[in-house]
Structures are given as C-alpha cells and as structure tokens.
Design a protein around this motif. Structure first.
Motif, PDB file in Angstrom:
ATOM      1  N   ALA A 133      -8.733 -11.423   6.877  1.00 28.78           N
ATOM      2  CA  ALA A 133      -8.561 -10.830   5.547  1.00 28.78           C
ATOM      3  C   ALA A 133      -8.672 -11.934   4.501  1.00 28.78           C
ATOM      4  N   VAL A 134      -9.167 -11.565   3.344  1.00 23.15           N
ATOM      5  CA  VAL A 134      -9.293 -12.518   2.237  1.00 23.15           C
ATOM      6  C   VAL A 134      -8.683 -11.888   0.997  1.00 23.15           C
ATOM      7  N   LEU A 135      -7.731 -12.597   0.402  1.00 20.74           N
ATOM      8  CA  LEU A 135      -7.132 -12.164  -0.858  1.00 20.74           C
ATOM      9  C   LEU A 135      -7.937 -12.780  -1.993  1.00 20.74           C
ATOM     10  N   ARG A 169      -7.337  -8.313  -5.166  1.00 24.86           N
ATOM     11  CA  ARG A 169      -7.710  -7.327  -4.149  1.00 24.86           C
ATOM     12  C   ARG A 169      -7.771  -7.993  -2.789  1.00 24.86           C
ATOM     13  N   LEU A 170      -7.610  -7.181  -1.757  1.00 26.66           N
ATOM     14  CA  LEU A 170      -7.686  -7.675  -0.387  1.00 26.66           C
ATOM     15  C   LEU A 170      -8.978  -7.176   0.236  1.00 26.66           C
ATOM     16  N   LEU A 179      -0.319  -5.489  -1.475  1.00 29.63           N
ATOM     17  CA  LEU A 179      -1.237  -6.494  -0.957  1.00 29.63           C
ATOM     18  C   LEU A 179      -0.558  -7.377   0.085  1.00 29.63           C
ATOM     19  N   LEU A 180       0.693  -7.746  -0.165  1.00 29.91           N
ATOM     20  CA  LEU A 180       1.430  -8.558   0.789  1.00 29.91           C
ATOM     21  C   LEU A 180       1.614  -7.808   2.107  1.00 29.91           C
ATOM     22  N   SER A 181       1.934  -6.535   2.021  1.00 25.97           N
ATOM     23  CA  SER A 181       2.117  -5.735   3.228  1.00 25.97           C
ATOM     24  C   SER A 181       0.815  -5.621   4.011  1.00 25.97           C
ATOM     25  N   ALA A 182      -0.291  -5.415   3.290  1.00 30.16           N
ATOM     26  CA  ALA A 182      -1.590  -5.311   3.947  1.00 30.16           C
ATOM     27  C   ALA A 182      -1.993  -6.631   4.594  1.00 30.16           C
ATOM     28  N   LEU A 183      -1.692  -7.736   3.921  1.00 30.89           N
ATOM     29  CA  LEU A 183      -2.011  -9.057   4.454  1.00 30.89           C
ATOM     30  C   LEU A 183      -1.199  -9.327   5.714  1.00 30.89           C
ATOM     31  N   ASN A 184       0.076  -8.976   5.691  1.00 26.49           N
ATOM     32  CA  ASN A 184       0.936  -9.172   6.865  1.00 26.49           C
ATOM     33  C   ASN A 184       0.493  -8.294   8.030  1.00 26.49           C
TER      34      ASN A 184
END
Length: 225
Positions: free
Chosen positions: A19-21, A31-32, A5-10
């Motif tokens: 994007a919303v976590l 979930r992202l 999730l961190l990688s996808a957010l970055n």
C-alpha cells in the motif's frame, strides 16, 4: 492521518498487501493506493517505481509524498541440498529469512542447516502453514518430481513473484509435460525460471546460489509492482 486511512494501512500490513499513502504536502486530501486501485491513478508510474524500491519520498516535479509499505519478501526453498546450504546465508544478507521444506530426513537435518527454519515434511503438509503469497520467492531444488511438482503447483496458486526450479532444459521439458498433464495452465508454467538462476555460467553450488539470488532480486525490483 485520517482514522480511515490508518485503519486501511494497518489492514494492508496485517494482510501482507502493499500500500502507498499519497500525501499532498500543500495540505490537500490524502489517499491510500493499493494493488486493486493502482491502475489509472494519476501517479501510477511513480507509485509502481516506489513499490519496486520500497522507498518513500517526494514524487519528482510534484508536491506529493509517497509513504510506501511493502511486505517483507519471503523465501521458500524446496530441498535441503548443497545449493540450499550456500543459498541460505546469502539470502539472509539480502534480508530474507529462508524456510526449507524437504521430507527427506537424511538431508533435512539441523546439523546441515543450523539455525534455519527446517520443515522435514511433504509440501502439501508444510506449505499451507507458511502463508506463501505474491511476495514470496519460491525455489524448487530437489530434482525429485514427487516433491518439486506439488510444491510448484502451490506456488502457482499463490502467485509468487519468483518461481524457479533446478534442472536442465531437458529436465524442465519433462516437468512441463507432467504439470500440463496435471492440468496446470500454460501461462503458469511459463513463469517457471528453469534452469534456475541467471545464465552466468555457474557450476558450483555457491555460484548457482549467486545466480539464483541475482534472478530473485531482478524479479523483486523490476517486476513486483
């Protein structure tokens, strides 16, 4: 936070994508959610509202916390004109860092626009390097078809959240005829706000700048999601 999730957010941040976590405060699965996965999400309405405001928080009536990541809005102004001189400082107050594009070197001077990113180039030279995207407010003010028309075409291609153009209804009708002849789709042409700005009876450059920023803000807060 899970590494994936961190990688996808970055990655979303680097690519200027919203994007919303979504985090379950009771310890459930996180979930992202992105623009591609938003439709049909159980919290779609709340997430769309959060994207419009850019604010994180708990969804009312749930135990879900939304961490909102929205790219900073950009503003590209085509035309180093009097309206632009009034528009730039106002836009900065709202958090924009405006960029002005105008190949007319008599107008695009540091003396008229101190401290402003000023590109004295034709749109086809300047715009590709500006990373215009759907988080960009695009405002064409030169009143010169040779400059405004190709710039507007670029804005259509990049799906800018706001596209406005200076000119009367008669002027805009001629613009629509030209762009139609150039192959621009009717749905793209319908996105142009023209005459530019909210109809507040603006007359002076400063008043027109206020009307433009009001319309840009309306589009950003009500339509970006």
């Amino acid at each position: 936070m899970r590494l994936d999730l961190l990688s996808a957010l970055n990655a979303a941040r680097a690519g200027r994508r919203a994007a919303v976590l979504v985090t379950d405060l009771d310890g459930g699965e996180a979930r992202l959610v992105t623009a591609e996965t938003l439709a049909g999400d159980p919290l779609e309405g709340a997430i769309r509202a959060a994207l419009r405001t850019g604010r994180s928080g708990v969804v009312e009536g749930t135990r879900a916390f939304l961490t909102v990541q929205v790219p900073p809005a950009q503003m590209v102004i085509i035309g180093a004109v009097h309206i632009s001189q009034a528009l730039v400082p106002m836009a900065r107050m709202l958090g924009y860092d405006p960029v002005i594009v105008d190949p007319r070197t008599a107008f695009a001077t540091p003396e008229r626009f101190p401290g402003v990113t000023l590109l004295a180039q034709w749109p086809d030279e300047a715009l590709p390097g500006l990373h215009v995207d759907r988080y960009t407010a695009f405002i064409a003010l030169t009143h010169d078809p040779k400059i405004d028309d190709p710039a507007l075409t670029h804005a259509f291609e990049k799906d800018c959240f706001y596209i406005g153009a200076l000119g009367s209804r008669k002027t805009h009708a001629r613009r629509v005829e030209r762009l139609t002849a150039a192959g621009v789709a009717p749905e793209a042409l319908a996105r142009i706000k023209a005459p530019v700005g909210l109809a507040i009876g603006a007359i002076t450059p400063a008043e027109i700048a206020v009307s433009i920023l009001a319309e840009v803000t309306q589009a950003w807060r009500q339509g970006i999601a």
